[in-house]
Enzyme design. Structure first.
Site, short mmCIF file in Angstrom:
data_model
loop_
_atom_site.label_atom_id
_atom_site.label_comp_id
_atom_site.label_asym_id
_atom_site.label_seq_id
_atom_site.Cartn_x
_atom_site.Cartn_y
_atom_site.Cartn_z
CG ASP A 191 -5.04 -2.78 -5.39
OD1 ASP A 191 -4.24 -3.25 -6.21
OD2 ASP A 191 -4.80 -1.77 -4.69
CB THR B 297 -0.93 -7.20 -6.87
OG1 THR B 297 0.11 -6.26 -6.60
CG2 THR B 297 -0.30 -8.58 -7.07
CE LYS C 188 -4.36 -3.54 -10.71
NZ LYS C 188 -4.34 -2.75 -9.47
CG ASP D 257 -7.23 -0.43 -7.84
OD1 ASP D 257 -6.62 -1.36 -8.38
OD2 ASP D 257 -6.89 0.09 -6.77
#
Length: 704
Positions: free
Chosen positions: A399, A549, A577, A600
């Site tokens: 990340d 990101t 993600k 995340d």
């Protein structure tokens, strides 16, 4: 890091239950722990009030003392048995014989067999209860065969007793286990050392401001305590008065003290520096961050290893091989016409030398030591199986914000457009921005502070909404403004130097003095210097690097280019993600994901190894396999290196433990008998114990 510390008491102690963890075995390591079965009773007590691991360790020390006592008593009683043994007399060339010589040998050998053999008999009973014959079964079988045969020779049947072989075998086995347990205790000392970080008392401050010393067990949240210079912090708390520096090396591995001021968090076990601080208690006892770390380490040390399952199966097979091999050896020598004494001696030696203790210890010791090493360096392993996968990683996904970057707006570039110096330009801009609460202003003031420049007094300060600020320094009229203001006023400057910074997605402000553009200051989320080192090290290890990101493509491209990252994914929404991780995995990669935020968490779960880094949120921590206490990407490199080194030590130990038996077993059976090479049971026991000690020593070398 302080977000992590403040919230760490909420760490869940149960490992997350996603699919990649389903291969945890539920079986105990019988070969390594059969004689330590009684330890388990003490572990619940060890968890009370932060004393994790203490019960296990103190009980282990009691066992060492017991083995030491049994060893020395047995050795002392063995001396007259050896002196009276005809075989020893023949070997050393002297004669000592009297009518009660054999009964004395029988009595002393009986005492040694019972007193010295008790630990092995107990272990044998435990193994039989679990239907998993192993180390203790073999030792019990060997010494019992030797004892009862020799006793029968003295009392009933003709033959040649071998009492001296029996007592020396018991002596050697006790000594070997004593050495082995000291090695195991050394591996588990890390938990006890963490517990010792806590003081026993604290200075409680009452409503009148006076203090009294109370046990830390009496403290409760919202209490106020005084921590004097040089004292250990007894609980997790928040500084409400004073400032100091605190040594947190026990947790982070970082030797440099960390500055603390009012409003910041201090954690139990850290050492106060040279300032007195008044602290409001936030968490006590088992809720403190230190206790949570101890519990996490304790759980990781008890967790199963896939390699251990292989070792267990091999140890079980070796136990059966030893029993079958011992009986076969006996039958073979009897059929070849050798004496009953010789055949029994060969059988006992085979059974003893094949004991799979080294094999049973090969993996658990490495697991315990690697977990302790990682905890002492701020690397908290929550899932052993996932940690072991780290050795196979060939891709790490980072990340960006808060992981590769600091998550703080800061000055990255300074462009000089006249003859003014960089220091002067920052000094002028910061003198105006010190009055601003905008992140841009704070970033510029921080840059001035880092350069130790003294700020000017300003007059006529005025904010220009959407454009910047203006003020006077002496007789000079200063503007710190946006590109839009410069364009509106049609001020001239070298566009090429600034446009590149804008193309990178950085925020650019201009410093104008008396109508002339003096220079430009570019700001962005600052890249950690540690990130550069981490990326370089990973590349040296043959691991590809990716960046993930939600930030815009320009900024992502700049960060990626600065760090030399192989590939980046920008403008990725939180729910996308995990899809990116799946895509990288589908390309044949074993992937680690490092992140610190709520968004995340899905990616951390999807990755083969999820790493929560630094000041992570509770959700990120819960989703991770490894928690890195520091905001330092280099610790990811450390995790991979430790995983590889740990696996290598496991392989070395397993290779030694199995290879030793391949060579020693035929010698014990007597294949070189015609060449004059014969191993006695005591020598066999010595070799077996030596093998165990070598495995233990090699495991301890993991920390070197």
């Amino acid at each position: 890091m302080w977000i992590l510390i403040a919230t760490a008491g909420e760490f869940p102690l149960d490992h997350k239950n996603h699919s990649k963890h389903n291969n945890h075995s539920q079986h105990e390591t019988h070969a390594a722990h059969s004689m330590h079965e009684s330890h388990d009773k003490h572990k619940d007590h060890a968890k009370h009030q932060g004393d994790h691991g203490m019960g296990h360790s103190s009980h282990h020390e009691m066992m060492i003392q017991d083995f030491t006592q049994r060893f020395f008593v047995s050795v002392i009683l063995s001396i007259p048995v050896l002196i009276l043994s005809p075989s020893v007399q023949e070997l050393l060339g002297y004669t000592l014989s009297f009518p009660l010589a054999e009964p004395i040998q029988l009595i002393l050998s009986t005492i040694i067999y019972v007193y010295g053999g008790i630990p092995f008999f107990k272990g044998f009973i435990d193994e039989m209860r679990k239907s998993l014959p192993g180390m203790m079964t073999l030792v019990t079988l060997a010494i019992s065969t030797a004892y009862f045969y020799s006793a029968s020779v003295i009392l009933f049947i003709p033959g040649k007793p071998f009492f001296w072989e029996l007592v020396t075998l018991i002596d050697v086995m006790l000594f070997g286990h004593w050495i082995e347990m000291k090695s195991v205790l050394g591996a588990s000392k890390a938990l006890e050392n963490l517990v010792k970080l806590l003081p026993s008392e604290a200075h409680l401050v009452d409503k009148n401001g006076s203090t009294k010393d109370v046990p830390i067990s009496e403290l409760k949240p919202e209490d106020v305590i005084l921590i004097r210079p040089g004292e250990k912090v007894p609980v997790d708390g928040q500084i409400i008065k004073g400032q100091t520096s605190v040594n947190e090396s026990f947790l982070t591995g970082e030797s440099l003290p960390v500055s603390k001021k009012e409003g910041e968090i201090v954690i139990a076990g850290s050492v106060n520096g040279d300032g007195s601080i008044t602290v409001k208690v936030l968490k006590t006892g088992k809720d403190t961050y230190l206790s949570q770390v101890i519990e996490m380490v304790n759980e990781a040390q008890k967790a199963r290893s896939k390699t251990q399952d292989l070792a267990n199966r091999a140890a079980f097979i070796l136990t059966l091989v030893a029993i079958v091999g011992g009986i076969s050896t006996f039958v073979t020598w009897i059929s070849l016409g050798e004496s009953l004494n010789f055949a029994l001696e060969r059988m006992v030696t085979v059974i003893v030398i094949a004991c799979p203790h080294a094999l049973g210890l090969a993996v658990p010791l490495v697991v315990a030591i690697s977990t302790s090493i990682s905890a002492n360096n701020g690397l908290l392993i929550r899932d052993r199986v996932a940690f072991e996968r780290a050795r196979m990683l060939n891709a790490v996904v980072f990340d960006k914000t808060g992981t590769l970057t600091k998550g703080e707006f800061g000055v990255t570039d300074i462009v000089i457009l006249t003859d003014i110096s960089e220091e002067r330009l920052v000094q002028i801009a910061a003198s105006l921005e010190v009055n601003s609460e905008h992140p841009i202003g704070k970033g510029i003031v921080k840059a001035a502070t880092e350069r130790n420049v003294k700020l000017f007094e300003t007059d006529d300060f005025q904010a220009l909404p959407g454009e910047g600020i203006t003020a006077k320094i002496g007789n000079d009229v200063i503007y710190v403004v946006s590109p839009a203001f410069i364009a509106q006023k049609e001020m001239k400057f070298d566009h090429d130097k600034v446009s590149k910074l804008q193309q990178q997605g950085k925020t650019v402000v201009f410093v104008v003095m008396n109508g002339q553009v003096q220079g430009a200051i570019a700001l962005a989320d600052q890249i950690r210097e540690e990130s550069r080192v981490a990326i370089e090290e990973l590349h040296k290890m043959g691991i590809k690097t990716y960046m993930l990101t939600g930030d815009n493509r320009k900024v992502a491209s700049w960060v990626s280019e600065e760090l030399g990252i192989d590939k980046f994914y920008a403008e990725v929404l939180p729910h996308e993600k995990s899809d990116v991780i799946k895509k990288i995995q589908a390309e044949g990669n074993i992937v680690a994901m490092a992140g610190d935020g709520v968004n995340d968490a899905p990616a951390l779960v999807q990755a083969d190894l999820g790493i929560a880094i630094g000041a992570g949120t509770d959700v990120a921590i819960e989703s991770a396999d490894v928690v890195l206490v520091r905001n330092d990407p280099r610790d990811i490199v450390s995790i991979v290196k430790l995983a590889r080194k740990t696996y290598r030590k496991m392989q070395e130990n397993l290779l030694w433990a199995t290879g030793y038996n391949l060579i020693a077993l035929p010698l014990a059976a007597g294949v070189l008998y015609t060449a004059g090479i014969v191993l006695s049971p005591a020598v066999g026991g010595l070799l077996m114990s030596l093998s165990t000690v070598i495995v233990a020593f090699n495991a301890r070398r993991l920390g070197l």
